[in-house]
Design an enzyme around this catalytic site. Structure first.
Site, PDB file in Angstrom:
ATOM      1  N   LYS A 223       0.840  -1.207   0.000  1.00 55.45           N
ATOM      2  CA  LYS A 223       0.000   0.000   0.000  1.00 55.45           C
ATOM      3  C   LYS A 223       0.871   1.252   0.000  1.00 55.45           C
ATOM      4  CE  LYS A 223      -4.124   2.051   0.627  1.00 55.45           C
ATOM      5  NZ  LYS A 223      -5.049   1.757   1.728  1.00 55.45           N
ATOM      6  N   GLU A 233      -4.978   9.030  -6.285  1.00 51.42           N
ATOM      7  CA  GLU A 233      -5.625   8.138  -7.243  1.00 51.42           C
ATOM      8  C   GLU A 233      -5.833   8.776  -8.616  1.00 51.42           C
ATOM      9  OE1 GLU A 233      -9.537   5.324  -7.314  1.00 51.42           O
ATOM     10  OE2 GLU A 233      -8.569   5.574  -5.390  1.00 51.42           O
ATOM     11  N   ARG A 237      -2.651   4.401  -8.232  1.00 53.70           N
ATOM     12  CA  ARG A 237      -3.342   3.995  -7.008  1.00 53.70           C
ATOM     13  C   ARG A 237      -4.637   3.249  -7.290  1.00 53.70           C
ATOM     14  NH1 ARG A 237      -4.139   7.383  -1.352  1.00 53.70           N
ATOM     15  NH2 ARG A 237      -5.473   5.837  -0.348  1.00 53.70           N
ATOM     16  N   HIS A 244     -12.780  -4.516  -6.176  1.00 50.69           N
ATOM     17  CA  HIS A 244     -13.703  -3.621  -5.491  1.00 50.69           C
ATOM     18  C   HIS A 244     -14.875  -3.154  -6.355  1.00 50.69           C
ATOM     19  CE1 HIS A 244     -10.532  -3.647  -2.563  1.00 50.69           C
ATOM     20  NE2 HIS A 244     -11.143  -2.795  -1.780  1.00 50.69           N
ATOM     21  N   HIS A 261     -16.825  -6.440   4.052  1.00 51.29           N
ATOM     22  CA  HIS A 261     -16.157  -5.817   2.909  1.00 51.29           C
ATOM     23  C   HIS A 261     -15.195  -6.798   2.238  1.00 51.29           C
ATOM     24  CE1 HIS A 261     -14.167  -2.843   0.441  1.00 51.29           C
ATOM     25  NE2 HIS A 261     -13.002  -3.159   0.994  1.00 51.29           N
TER      26      HIS A 261
END
Length: 371
Positions: A223, A233, A237, A244, A261
């Site tokens: 990360k 982003e 990123r 997702h 999640h």
């Protein structure tokens, strides 16, 4: 205790990983940044029952606000109530907010800090494995009925204090949810880490402290490397969103809290790998991958109660999509991910095929409940 440093264009900050360090958070913070006018704690109620006294060991009179567990707490109403509590506590621009809990608390408290008096410092005190992802990188947000994390801001924490002792109180679902994001980091960036996970992690209920510290450190390292190159982003990123696009759509369609999640992301990763096979003309040996996911009790099939057309509409509304087309993160190979724009006319048949495969394979009934 181990320490990593997160470097971004706007800020650099430490991540501390160790056992028992939650009890000396104030010393760690003040050695690094000096003192603050006030501290304020926003915490998950369930977590507070276990660890509030440990936080108070450093500061017995710290004011706090407790939030119900679950994704439903990332709401505009809860955000407003947190702001009210912070105002009533008399915080100013030289104050600091602490976030004690998992990703929900980190996102919510981080957004409170990002918007209170146009932004004050905050510290992440993650207590879940899933938060190894959400506590680093500065994304803060709340949900809207039309989509997840649509209201938020980029606001990097002052520090992340990650006490691995707190993970021992997690439920099996929480272990699975967090481990799904660990897998994600390995798949998109580090084939060696992916190989280590497959070779060493067989049962989430028997992870040693050394293994746990290592997989958290390596997940955060991925990360950190991605965020360090692309804080907001604008490019690279986006690969952190692997799994997702469909995962968020499943969460929204089922209703937040009906699936964790990480479980939704696991389903999304399986689908993204299948799309990658078609898009790049490669073979990921999906039988082996899905069996490995199921070994930990991670779901690999889209819930049969959901509707393909509604999922596609959700995916089109995702904040990562644009121009009526759907942006997905696909894998050219293990460790090499990229953002690809997929037309609805291509995606819908693949999604329908996934529904059919799930029904014919009866994948919903396979897997264990390790952890």
């Amino acid at each position: 205790m181990e320490q990593l440093t997160i470097y971004t264009s706007s800020k650099e900050y430490p991540v501390y990983i160790g056992k028992g360090i939650r009890k000396r958070w104030k010393k760690l913070v003040e050695e690094m940044a000096g003192s603050y006018s006030k501290y304020f704690l926003i915490a998950d109620k369930t977590v507070a029952d276990l660890y509030l006294k440990d936080i108070q060991a450093s500061m017995p009179d710290i004011p706090y606000y407790l939030v119900e567990s679950g994704e439903e707490s990332k709401s505009i109403g809860q955000f407003y109530d947190c702001q009210t509590a912070v105002l009533e506590a008399g915080l100013d621009r030289d104050a600091c907010i602490l976030a004690l809990g998992g990703g929900v608390i980190g996102d919510l408290a981080g957004f409170v800090a990002a918007t209170f008096m146009r932004g004050i410092d905050y510290i992440q005190l993650p207590t879940t494995l899933l938060a190894h992802d959400s506590s680093v990188g500065g994304k803060t947000a709340i949900n809207h009925p039309l989509g997840k994390n649509l209201i938020g801001a980029f606001h990097q924490p002052l520090a992340v204090i990650y006490d691995i002792e707190t993970l021992r109180s997690l439920t099996g679902n929480e272990w699975r949810s967090g481990f799904s994001e660990v897998i994600k980091h390995a798949l998109i960036w580090n084939p060696d880490f992916y190989g280590w996970l497959k070779q060493n992690i067989k049962d989430l209920g028997n992870i040693t402290d050394e293994q746990l510290a290592y997989l958290i450190k390596e997940g955060i390292r991925v990360k950190a490397q991605v965020v360090g190159q692309d804080e907001k982003e604008s490019g690279l990123r986006a690969i952190l969103n692997f799994g997702h696009t469909l995962g968020h759509a499943i969460e929204a369609e089922l209703g937040y809290g009906r699936i964790t999640h990480g479980e939704a992301v696991a389903i999304g990763m399986v689908f993204a790998l299948r799309v990658s096979e078609v898009y790049y003309g490669i073979d990921y040996n999906m039988d082996e991958i899905t069996k490995w996911f199921q070994q930990f009790g991670l779901p690999v099939a889209i819930p049969e109660t959901l509707d393909e057309a509604r999922l596609v509409e959700r995916m089109k509304k995702d904040k990562k999509s644009s121009g009526g087309k759907i942006n997905m993160i696909l894998l050219k190979e293990i460790g090499k991910a990229e953002k690809v724009q997929i037309d609805e006319s291509v995606l819908s048949p693949l999604l329908m095929a996934e529904f059919e495969r799930s029904r014919s394979d009866d994948t919903r009934d396979k897997g264990s409940n390790n952890g």
